[in-house]
Motif scaffolding. Sequence first.
Motif, PDB file in Angstrom:
ATOM      1  N   UNK B  17     180.066  71.468  40.370  1.00  0.00           N
ATOM      2  CA  UNK B  17     179.398  72.560  41.100  1.00  0.00           C
ATOM      3  C   UNK B  17     180.399  73.560  41.651  1.00  0.00           C
ATOM      4  N   UNK B  18     181.547  73.691  40.995  1.00  0.00           N
ATOM      5  CA  UNK B  18     182.574  74.593  41.516  1.00  0.00           C
ATOM      6  C   UNK B  18     182.513  75.956  40.832  1.00  0.00           C
ATOM      7  N   UNK B  19     181.312  76.367  40.466  1.00  0.00           N
ATOM      8  CA  UNK B  19     181.125  77.675  39.844  1.00  0.00           C
ATOM      9  C   UNK B  19     180.109  78.460  40.666  1.00  0.00           C
ATOM     10  N   UNK B  20     180.135  79.775  40.558  1.00  0.00           N
ATOM     11  CA  UNK B  20     179.112  80.534  41.271  1.00  0.00           C
ATOM     12  C   UNK B  20     177.848  80.623  40.398  1.00  0.00           C
ATOM     13  N   UNK B  23     178.041  82.317  36.908  1.00  0.00           N
ATOM     14  CA  UNK B  23     178.781  81.510  35.935  1.00  0.00           C
ATOM     15  C   UNK B  23     177.979  80.292  35.503  1.00  0.00           C
TER      16      UNK B  23
END
Lengths: 196, 245
Positions: B17-20, B23
Amino acid sequence: MHAPEPAPGRGGRGGEGDLDWLLDRVARGDQAAFEAVYDALAGPVYGLICKVLRDPAQSEEVAQEVLLEVWRAASRFDRAKGSAQTWVMMIAHRRAVDRVRSASAEAQRDQKSAAAAGIVSVDEVAEAVEANLDRERVRRCLDSLTDLQRESVTLAYYGGYTYREVSKLLSVALGTIKTRIRDGLIRMRDCMGVNW
Amino acid sequence: MKLRHELHTLTGAYALDAVDDAERDRFEHHLNRCQSCSHEVHGLRETAARMAMAVARTPPAGLRERVLTAAATTRQLPPVTDVRPLPPPRGRWMPRLAVGVVAAAIAVVIALGISLAAARRQLDEARAQQRAVAAVLNSPGVRILTRRTSLGGTVTVMVSLREQKVVFTAAGLPRLPRAKVYQLWLLGPPRTRSAGLLPPPSVGGTTPLLASGLARGDSVGVTVEPAGGSAQPTTTPIVVIPVSS
């Protein structure tokens, strides 16, 4: 011969298949099964959310939302796409980072100190629910990563940062962080013997 | 292809979950067409879940009660089903309404036939069982135990170790889909034996079911099985009652 046994867990560890099976029961409204799922996963859910949010009161609130969502959306769990444990932890992590990334929370958070804490407190603050084999293994596997891989993975997952934020916090190029997170996770996967 | 490669390396950040949001949307679009990516994402998500297990903490007291109470009053989402177009009407000369009426009429006739046959069979069975049930109830040392099931409703067993028999009744069990049935079991240390299928619950409860061959150490259990029953339980019992001490 006549009927399928509960499917074994994809991860090949005892208990995971049971959770998959229990979650199928939860989808059919089985409250006893939900209690069993709660007892198995409330600790990790709460622990993970605490890791990301840090504020115990807020964490409790989000944990409650997440666990209720597990009950509500159990019919959407698809074991072909992953284990029950993974499905629940995905919901927990997503909710936690949603909370962090909402504008108000963003303003409250002291990014720098949280970032530093994210690196040093991978496991020492967490309180054991029970003798935790995962904890030992995760610690050992994290130790096997390069420093940059470990920092990137833990900031992203336990810290709840986007890889862009990680890149900024560590002053490392975006593309490098992206690949370090992937390489690091792949190494963790292989180190922990995840079968997928 | 550079763009493709760039997207592929996002598997790790996506799994964490380290994307906005933008993305994430773009990557999910890509995932639909990239099997190796989605396989990798599955594995990395399993890995992340293990990392979550490692930071478990004892939840605050009271959370369990609040969650369970909230669940009890929260309606669950229905499963996602494939949406299929309705099949075209078979003959255009027959108005759809007429098809419906005929189908309904056939259904009523079939249902009547089944319920008549079932009623007759139940009556016969009830007569045949009456004496045996009475024998259990009149036997010295008969024990009567009532338990709630995990699906709601209660079951009551009247146990006579001397007669080696159990009389079983249930009340308030939820109605099952047509393809499922409640099955009664004698669960013993040596082996588990089927003790018959429960008739579909009616408003008042089931007719009493008599099971023979009870042994010391047995428990009585009920599971939900595919219609027709199973040779051995295939689901977790909704209730288990140890009947002999």
